[in-house]
Structure formats: C-alpha cells, structure tokens
Design a protein around this motif. Structure first.
Motif, PDB file in Angstrom:
ATOM      1  N   ASP A 115       1.229  -0.641   0.098  1.00 48.80           N
ATOM      2  CA  ASP A 115      -0.319   0.317  -0.094  1.00 48.80           C
ATOM      3  C   ASP A 115       0.939   1.167   0.054  1.00 48.80           C
ATOM      4  O   ASP A 115       1.364   1.311   0.366  1.00 48.80           O
ATOM      5  CB  ASP A 115      -1.146  -0.030   1.396  1.00 48.80           C
ATOM      6  N   ASP A 172      -8.571   4.983  -5.745  1.00 47.90           N
ATOM      7  CA  ASP A 172      -8.783   3.884  -5.291  1.00 47.90           C
ATOM      8  C   ASP A 172     -10.029   2.864  -5.970  1.00 47.90           C
ATOM      9  O   ASP A 172     -10.330   1.318  -5.959  1.00 47.90           O
ATOM     10  CB  ASP A 172      -9.478   5.064  -4.472  1.00 47.90           C
ATOM     11  N   GLN A 173     -10.696   3.825  -6.736  1.00 53.97           N
ATOM     12  CA  GLN A 173     -11.286   2.742  -7.528  1.00 53.97           C
ATOM     13  C   GLN A 173     -10.469   1.420  -8.862  1.00 53.97           C
ATOM     14  O   GLN A 173     -11.795  -0.104  -8.680  1.00 53.97           O
ATOM     15  CB  GLN A 173     -12.187   3.772  -8.754  1.00 53.97           C
ATOM     16  N   SER A 217      -7.763   0.087  -7.645  1.00 56.00           N
ATOM     17  CA  SER A 217      -7.848  -1.061  -6.201  1.00 56.00           C
ATOM     18  C   SER A 217      -9.412  -1.674  -5.954  1.00 56.00           C
ATOM     19  O   SER A 217      -8.904  -2.790  -5.627  1.00 56.00           O
ATOM     20  CB  SER A 217      -7.335  -0.284  -5.298  1.00 56.00           C
ATOM     21  N   ASP A 218      -9.680  -1.008  -6.130  1.00 57.59           N
ATOM     22  CA  ASP A 218     -11.635  -1.744  -5.421  1.00 57.59           C
ATOM     23  C   ASP A 218     -11.304  -2.607  -6.909  1.00 57.59           C
ATOM     24  O   ASP A 218     -11.985  -4.012  -6.707  1.00 57.59           O
ATOM     25  CB  ASP A 218     -13.279  -0.803  -6.012  1.00 57.59           C
ATOM     26  N   ILE A 219     -11.259  -2.464  -8.338  1.00 57.35           N
ATOM     27  CA  ILE A 219     -11.723  -3.316  -8.877  1.00 57.35           C
ATOM     28  C   ILE A 219     -10.799  -4.753  -8.990  1.00 57.35           C
ATOM     29  O   ILE A 219     -10.977  -5.540  -9.116  1.00 57.35           O
ATOM     30  CB  ILE A 219     -11.597  -2.654  -9.870  1.00 57.35           C
ATOM     31  N   ARG A 220      -9.457  -4.335  -9.008  1.00 55.51           N
ATOM     32  CA  ARG A 220      -7.882  -4.994  -8.634  1.00 55.51           C
ATOM     33  C   ARG A 220      -9.011  -6.730  -7.334  1.00 55.51           C
ATOM     34  O   ARG A 220      -8.349  -8.045  -7.417  1.00 55.51           O
ATOM     35  CB  ARG A 220      -7.044  -4.777  -8.241  1.00 55.51           C
ATOM     36  N   ALA A 221      -8.295  -5.408  -7.020  1.00 53.84           N
ATOM     37  CA  ALA A 221      -9.419  -6.279  -5.551  1.00 53.84           C
ATOM     38  C   ALA A 221     -10.508  -7.280  -5.590  1.00 53.84           C
ATOM     39  O   ALA A 221     -10.687  -8.712  -5.114  1.00 53.84           O
ATOM     40  CB  ALA A 221      -9.863  -5.770  -4.344  1.00 53.84           C
ATOM     41  N   GLN A 222     -11.282  -7.059  -6.433  1.00 53.48           N
ATOM     42  CA  GLN A 222     -12.966  -7.773  -6.632  1.00 53.48           C
ATOM     43  C   GLN A 222     -12.229  -9.185  -7.495  1.00 53.48           C
ATOM     44  O   GLN A 222     -12.902 -10.297  -7.877  1.00 53.48           O
ATOM     45  CB  GLN A 222     -13.911  -7.132  -7.450  1.00 53.48           C
ATOM     46  N   VAL A 270     -17.332  -8.483 -11.510  1.00 53.68           N
ATOM     47  CA  VAL A 270     -17.005  -6.624 -11.627  1.00 53.68           C
ATOM     48  C   VAL A 270     -17.904  -6.087 -12.333  1.00 53.68           C
ATOM     49  O   VAL A 270     -18.120  -6.239 -13.716  1.00 53.68           O
ATOM     50  CB  VAL A 270     -15.398  -6.005 -12.521  1.00 53.68           C
TER      51      VAL A 270
END
Length: 542
Positions: free
Chosen positions: A465, A526-527, A529-534, A541
C-alpha cells in the motif's frame, strides 16, 4: 615501504576492491605492488595487470597458503621493493578460517560479504577478529536491515576495527580505501616482524601425504573429537584467544595501546587511516549512537552529459519527500549515487555534497560512507536464514533500543499493515513474497534504520500500500527520495526533480491546483484498487 595484509574468505570480492583502490592510487602517482598468495590456481594477477598494477601470484600447492605466506614473506618483500613500489599489498586466500596473515605494525584488512550468513563473522576467526578494518561487500544485494545486523555481528567479534561497506564494481568506498592504503605505516623491513596470532600446529601424518584412514596411520599432532555432545565453539581456540589477549590488544596499535606508536615506528593514524584507532564513535558506541545527525543535505549543481551546467543547487531537509522523475537513463541513479558517495567534484557529474552547509572533511566523509543513505529497490531480497521476529529483534538490539521485543513487534505490525497478505512472526525471511519483503524493509527502514536519507525505487511496483508506506516514512523524520513513474506518488511529494540528459532540468513545488488534482487522481486509483481486489477474490466486476 607501506605494508598492508588483506585476508578474507574466497569469492568475497578482495581482488575487485583492491584492484579498484590500487588503480586510484596509481592515478595519484603512488606506485603499488600486489602479491597474491593462493593454493592451486589464480588469475588475480592478470586482473591486477589489466588495471595497470604490478602484481605477482604465489601458489602454495599442497601446503597451507598462510604458512606458505609466512615462510615466503621476506622474499615477497624483496620482490615488491625491487619494483620500486611505495605500497605493498599482500592478498591471501584465507581458506581455513583459523590462520591469519596479519602482522603487528602493518595495516590489517579483512574483506567479507553480506551473503555469507549471520554467523559468518563468528566463524571466520582471527583474520576478522584481529583486523584494523573490515570491508563488507555485496551490500547492494541485501536489505538495509540486513546490512546493519551484519555490521552489528562483526562489531561483536571485533570491537575496535573500522567497518566500511564497499563495492569494487561501482567503486563505492574505493577512494576512501585508497586513502587508507596510502597512509598505512611505513616499514623498513619485514624481518623480525611478528604475526598477530599463532598459526595452528598442524603437523600430522596427513600433512606428510598420508592417505589411509585409521588410528594406526595417525601420527604427530592428532586431536580427537568428543561426539557425545555437539559443541558450538572450539574450546581450545577460545582458550588460545584468551591466552593471546594481550598480544591481540597490541596488534597494530603497538605496545603502548591505541594512542601509542605502532611497532613499525609509525605515528598514530586518524580514523580515515583505519589503524591505531581507539574505541571511538565508530567502534565502541551502540548503533543508536552511529546514527548520523543531519539538518540539511545540499547537492551543489554539476553538469549534464554534454558538460553543460545544471541550473540550480538542491537542498534536502528531514521530513521532506522528493520525487525523482525522468525517462530511463536521464540521470536519476547518478544523482542518488552522488549523494550516497558524498561526491566532492570527483564523479562524472561534477557535483559536490554539503552536509549542514559544509563540505565534509575526509574523516567525516569516510565515517559516513555506506551509512548516510538506505536504499530499498525492487531487486532486493532477504538472504539471511532467519525467522522474521528474531531478525527484527536482533536489528533492534543492534540499535540499543530500550525494548527490542516491543520495537520488533511494532515493526512487524507496520509491515503487515502495508503488505497485501499478512505474515506470521515465525515466517522465514527467505520465504516472504516480494511484496511482503518490501513491506518489512520499508517498516524496518522507517522505524529502525539509522540512515537519515532513504531512497525508495519505484515503490508503486513493490506490492504494498504505497500511500500508507509514504505516510509511515514521513513519520520517520528522514529525508525521503522516491524514484517513481506513479502520478499519485509524484503529486504526493513536496517537490519534484525532473531529469534530462544526466542533469536536473527543473525543480517543481506542488501547487494548490496539483493538490486538488491529487485528490481526484487518488479517488480514481481507489476505484481501480477496488476492481483489482474484486478480481483477486474471484468476484465478477459490475
């Protein structure tokens, strides 16, 4: 003629650093002769010759190379004298870790490398314990924490030697080593000089070419092991050290102690000469006292690859983050190397470094070499065979922190906060993933490392991070320099240095408009990163 003995395990880089340092001496008009004592074969004399240095090799064959050295030292001295050399450097093989070629009254160096293992300084024996100066190579291949822990282990074995990191390939520290060699004690003759430590009394039937195994074939000096227990130390060897303690203490410092004349008749030498050095700031203080205090670091403008002058000086202060930007080959690495080596118009860029608005004198420049800058790069990996918590605790102990256990756990917690996947305190260092390794290196550098300047190379590719890492580094009150291509990190920095053709082209401070843009770009990231985490969780997605 000045005399220097250099010992160390095989393949630790002795020839590399010596050929570079002796070449620098030759450029200053100081003639150097090098003698390499080895066993069966060596090409080192050719390596010295290629660097324009007079050199010869002597092979011991079936004999112990260090015994061979002692019985041929007078002849070696006569050869070096015949070359007209002003400085004679003798490099020995150092194979058994029990012998030592070091002489009372001569400068004694030991070369080791950072890849040898945490217990290597204890195993190496008198060639390290009795050295005036220990040179540590291959530090660019390991983490800053490992360099500092390894230095601490060397200090435990030799409390009076100067310890310096050096790189024969890049030349880091070699100019300072050349200065040390040029100021070694001047000696009239080696006849009647004495070794600092007696060599093993190894005269047995196998020394005389016996090949058969069995007690009836074993004659002479034979020692039998006790296999009921597994010793960690050689009791006879430890007793020998204890019995020879007085002679060891004299060493190159002479009979009158560290401030007295040496046995060769030379005067006491400064810290920059590495011998006759009392237990001072570099040798006796706990590591916490080794931390260089720094209010400002200024890089005086040099020139670009075409010789055109740089536009401005650059001053760094603790608590500041500076981003280095520019295409590959634009000069970012050279700029960082100039800082690390405390350039004094002696690098290709012509830059000079000021510490607290002053040019560091020779002693301070040499004392800070290898400790001013901590680097964390994508290519660094842990190499020590240790578990995470004991390693960090050992690093904390080397810094003499009040509570090493609590500090180590704080570093581990900070690292797990940065890592994508947390790791346990009993995990092996070498088994950590790339992202976990970098997270631990960053947390350790921020909370434990003594270096006041910290370089992070492309933290965006470290698998951590990055914004939390930057926040942690900012709390460490260090000068932080980040080489990056990441727009969020570049805009997060207090200022940006833009490089072109080997020089700083411009220095830009973050504007109010850029601060607003940073919030927008960070939200976009951040958006992503959220997609990457999903995707990592195997989720669709939307």
């Amino acid at each position: 003629m000045r005399l220097v003995t250099v010992a160390g395990p095989p393949s630790c880089g002795k020839t590399s650093v010596l050929s570079r340092a002796c070449g620098l001496l030759a450029a200053q008009g100081v003639r150097t002769a090098v003698i390499k004592f080895d066993c069966l074969q060596t090409r080192d004399a050719d390596a010295y010759a290629a660097a324009g240095i007079t050199a010869v090799a002597a092979l011991s064959g079936g004999l112990c190379p260090d015994h061979f050295f002692a019985t041929n030292l007078e002849e070696a001295w006569d050869w070096a004298t015949g070359t007209g050399a002003e400085c004679c450097v003798i490099e020995t093989a150092g194979l058994c870790n029990r012998c030592s070629p070091h002489l009372r009254g001569a400068l004694a160096l030991c070369v080791v490398d950072n890849l040898m293992g945490i217990d290597a300084p204890e195993k190496i024996g008198p060639m390290l314990r009795l050295a005036d100066m220990v040179l540590v190579t291959k530090g660019d291949l390991v983490s800053q924490a490992e360099r500092e822990v390894y230095r601490h282990r060397i200090r435990q074995m030799n409390g009076r030697a100067l310890i310096r990191h050096i790189n024969g390939l890049t030349g880091q520290g070699c100019q300072e080593l050349a200065t040390v060699l040029s100021r070694a004690p001047d000696i009239a003759t080696v006849t009647d000089m004495r070794l600092r430590f007696a060599m093993p009394a190894a005269v047995c039937s196998y020394c005389l070419s016996e090949t058969r195994i069995g007690a009836r074939y074993q004659k002479g000096n034979v020692r039998k092991a006790e296999f009921a227990a597994v010793p960690t130390r050689d009791p006879e060897g430890e007793a020998a050290y204890a019995a020879g303690g007085e002679d060891e203490a004299r060493g190159a410092n002479g009979p009158d102690g560290p401030d007295g004349p040496n046995e060769a008749g030379g005067a006491p030498m400064t810290s920059a000469t590495a011998t006759n050095t009392p237990a001072t700031a570099d040798t006796a203080r706990p590591a916490t006292g080794d931390a260089p205090a720094l209010r400002t670091l200024t890089v005086l403008a040099g020139h670009d690859k075409s010789g055109r002058a740089e536009q401005a000086d650059v001053t760094f202060r603790p608590g500041e983050v500076t981003a280095l930007l520019g295409p590959t080959g634009s000069g970012k690495s050279r700029f960082l190397y100039d800082i690390e080596s405390l350039a004094d118009a002696d690098t290709p860029s012509g830059r000079r470094i000021l510490l607290d608005d002053a040019v560091p004198d020779a002693d301070r420049r040499f004392a800070l070499q290898g400790r001013l800058v901590a680097q964390l790069t994508q290519n660094m990996n842990f190499v020590l065979d240790m578990r995470v918590l004991p390693f960090i605790r050992m690093h904390a102990e080397s810094r003499a922190v009040p509570d090493p256990e609590a500090t180590a756990r704080a570093v581990l917690a900070a690292a797990n906060d940065l890592a994508g996947e947390p790791f346990a305190d009993d995990a092996q260092l070498t088994q950590l993933s790339g992202g976990q390794s970098r997270a631990l290196m960053i947390a350790d550098a921020a909370l434990l490392s003594w270096s006041p300047v910290l370089l992070i190379d492309e933290i965006e590719n470290a698998g951590v991070d990055k914004r939390r890492a930057l926040d942690l580094l900012l709390r460490s009150d260090k000068i932080v320099v980040i080489a990056t291509h990441d727009p969020v990190l570049a805009l997060s920095a207090d200022r940006r240095l833009v490089f072109e053709h080997g020089a700083v082209r411009s220095v830009l401070r973050r504007t109010t408009e850029e601060a607003r843009l940073l919030a927008h770009v960070a939200a976009m990231e951040d958006q992503l990163s959220d997609i990457r985490a999903q995707l990592r969780r195997g989720e669709p997605v939307a």
